[in-house]
Motif scaffolding. Sequence first.
Motif, PDB file in Angstrom:
ATOM      1  N   ARG A 181      14.331  49.510  28.385  1.00  0.00           N
ATOM      2  CA  ARG A 181      13.988  50.910  28.130  1.00  0.00           C
ATOM      3  C   ARG A 181      12.861  51.424  29.006  1.00  0.00           C
ATOM      4  NH1 ARG A 181      15.456  52.546  22.684  1.00  0.00           N
ATOM      5  NH2 ARG A 181      16.632  50.845  21.767  1.00  0.00           N
ATOM      6  N   VAL A 182      12.058  50.512  29.537  1.00  0.00           N
ATOM      7  CA  VAL A 182      10.887  50.981  30.277  1.00  0.00           C
ATOM      8  C   VAL A 182      11.000  50.688  31.775  1.00  0.00           C
ATOM      9  CG1 VAL A 182       9.305  50.833  28.333  1.00  0.00           C
ATOM     10  CG2 VAL A 182       9.624  48.851  29.798  1.00  0.00           C
ATOM     11  N   ARG A 242      10.471  53.645  33.889  1.00  0.00           N
ATOM     12  CA  ARG A 242       9.235  54.382  33.627  1.00  0.00           C
ATOM     13  C   ARG A 242       8.108  53.821  34.482  1.00  0.00           C
ATOM     14  NH1 ARG A 242      10.207  55.134  27.793  1.00  0.00           N
ATOM     15  NH2 ARG A 242       8.008  54.926  27.309  1.00  0.00           N
ATOM     16  N   PRO A 243       6.942  54.490  34.480  1.00  0.00           N
ATOM     17  CA  PRO A 243       5.823  53.976  35.287  1.00  0.00           C
ATOM     18  C   PRO A 243       5.492  52.539  34.900  1.00  0.00           C
ATOM     19  CG  PRO A 243       5.281  56.122  34.357  1.00  0.00           C
ATOM     20  CD  PRO A 243       6.615  55.744  33.816  1.00  0.00           C
ATOM     21  N   LEU A 296       2.970  50.972  34.177  1.00  0.00           N
ATOM     22  CA  LEU A 296       2.053  50.770  33.057  1.00  0.00           C
ATOM     23  C   LEU A 296       2.805  50.503  31.761  1.00  0.00           C
ATOM     24  CD1 LEU A 296      -0.624  50.948  31.548  1.00  0.00           C
ATOM     25  CD2 LEU A 296      -0.211  53.386  31.358  1.00  0.00           C
ATOM     26  N   MET A 297       3.919  51.237  31.584  1.00  0.00           N
ATOM     27  CA  MET A 297       4.644  51.129  30.322  1.00  0.00           C
ATOM     28  C   MET A 297       5.215  49.726  30.142  1.00  0.00           C
ATOM     29  SD  MET A 297       4.300  53.776  28.631  1.00  0.00           S
ATOM     30  CE  MET A 297       2.947  54.779  29.156  1.00  0.00           C
TER      31      MET A 297
END
Lengths: 295, 349
Positions: free
Chosen positions: A86-87, A90-91, A93-94
Amino acid sequence: MGQLSQVVLDGIVLGGFYALIAQGLSLVFGVMGVLNLAHGECVLIGAYLAWTAQHYLGIDPLVALPVIMVLGFGFGWVLCKTLVGRVVERPPLMSLLLTFGIGAVAQGVLLRLFSSTPRVTTTSYSDDVVNVFGLTIPTPRAFMLLGAVVILVLTWALLNRTRVGRSIQAAAQNKAAARVVGIDIGAVYAIAFGIGIALVFAGGTLLGSAQGFYPFLGPLLTMKAFAIVVLGGVGRMTGTVLAAMVIGLIETMLASYVPSVGTGLGIAAAFILVVLVLVVRPNGISGGKQVTAGV
Amino acid sequence: MSSGTPTIGTAPHQKAADRLSAAPARGLASSRFADPRLRAGLFAAGLAALLVTPAFGLNNSALLLLSTVFMWIGLTSSWNIISGFTGYVDFGHGVFFGIGGYTAGLLVTHVDMPFWYTVPLAPVAGLVFALLVGYPLLRLRGVYFSIAMLGAFMAMRELALVFRDFTGGSGGIIFKAVIDRTLFYYVFLGIAVAVVLGTVWLRRSQLGSSMLAVRENEIGAEARGINTTAVKLTAFCVSGAITALIGSLWAYQTAFIDPAIMFRDILLINLALMVTLGGLGTVWGPALGATVFILLRETLWGTEGEDFLLFFGVALIVVVLVLPKGIVGSLADRAHLARARRAGKEDGR
């Protein structure tokens, strides 16, 4: 001289184990761009699985190894499908925070189940040693090296000689192009993550009979694997193996030549080495490629 | 935090500034707190209330709880400067906390320095360490920096453990205890207010904009003539120095330090969790996250039980998946959306 060659041999044995777990980290990072901060905890889950199998069912870790690797693949696959996947887009960091959280949960669960007492998987050959040219290795450590070599060779073959492996490499090189030629990126992520976790479960199994382990060892292992990946360059197996050997050698040398404090300096030494290397070559030893490329 | 392709004619830092003005500060401004005087008034009133609170005979545990909240506001807000503003997420920030504590501890035991003299030296130690480590490590992008800092954290813990003649090893260092909760209440309150106001100022300054530019598009920022190395290093040093200061004060308050408590992993998880919960890279998010988290933990959890790792881990996973922008970030998004809708209606659509 005799002592030196013994130290070198010990370093190579340790390096073999490090290569195995660093390859898992490198593969996942190279393909998904996710740096798994729960990596060390996954090594420990493998170790505790082997310990449980031996302790309650009397199964030798080497016999349990293939099964544990399959479990590792399944665990990684599920973890990727449910959480990590799911991440990915994403950036960074996530994914760092997420795997950090997963690591904390794993640590908490391991503490709950096994307490903080160090464990060793005892086997029928636990106290045996192997003689090599007048040098000695405890048999479990010899199996650790042997197992690491076999598994790494198989992994290399899987990545380079099979269709799945080539899909993984394609995804690592260029996600958009991989999609265009019909590769299911989501599936590739899950498979790569599964393979990565299978490798560290195997590493944990092998480690478990060679030395004591406890739930708080996880971050230490993550750090070592990371240092190796930085030194060796992401996605280069030869680089990873060489860097693992360097870290293994430094560690055993410190332990035998620096009186009293040497054994406690594994991370410090690895970290200082990483910093020094980065001062000279900001892109890692392998150089050339940008570390940001993630491949 | 996604950065689009740089548009020609729009300076990256300008873009970042535009984007961010839509986020925290003005996000709140657009709602009820539109009047800056009202906000300043509220802030002053709250501060005055906190200043007189100890006079109303709070017991020591309540004072400790409040000063813990203030301490964490200081920690999260300073962490936010490097991790949130420049986007270089420092996963080993606890290293500065430990360095601060050990600077104080070593000076007190080896040089026999009075404690309050060591207080200004702790941030200096943090600053020096930040310079030494930051210069090579801040060249690493993204995740490499994060985990390299985790390495720095673990390495320093190892060193503190191993050189036991110097640091006392796992036996630790015992201070002369000064049990004065009210004193520490004011000290930590002062730090929290200073760091938060400092963040407010930073967010409006040229330097702060440059930090955001680094986060949004580092290459673009460099192309615009921003000395990105200096900006990153400044953020890192400020952040590290404040954390070291807090570490030294915490050590003094606790009157005992050892590697396991000064360099504790849970500090790293707490920082990441509180700031993500409040809103990474926002001005008020870290303070809000720290307050909400500690009060929640205190009411729901009581003391740190044996399953606290499990609890924190699950909380972190949930926050990342459900509330990735944090409370402040999500509210700002919502306010932004509402404003956009209104603007759309006024356009006659």
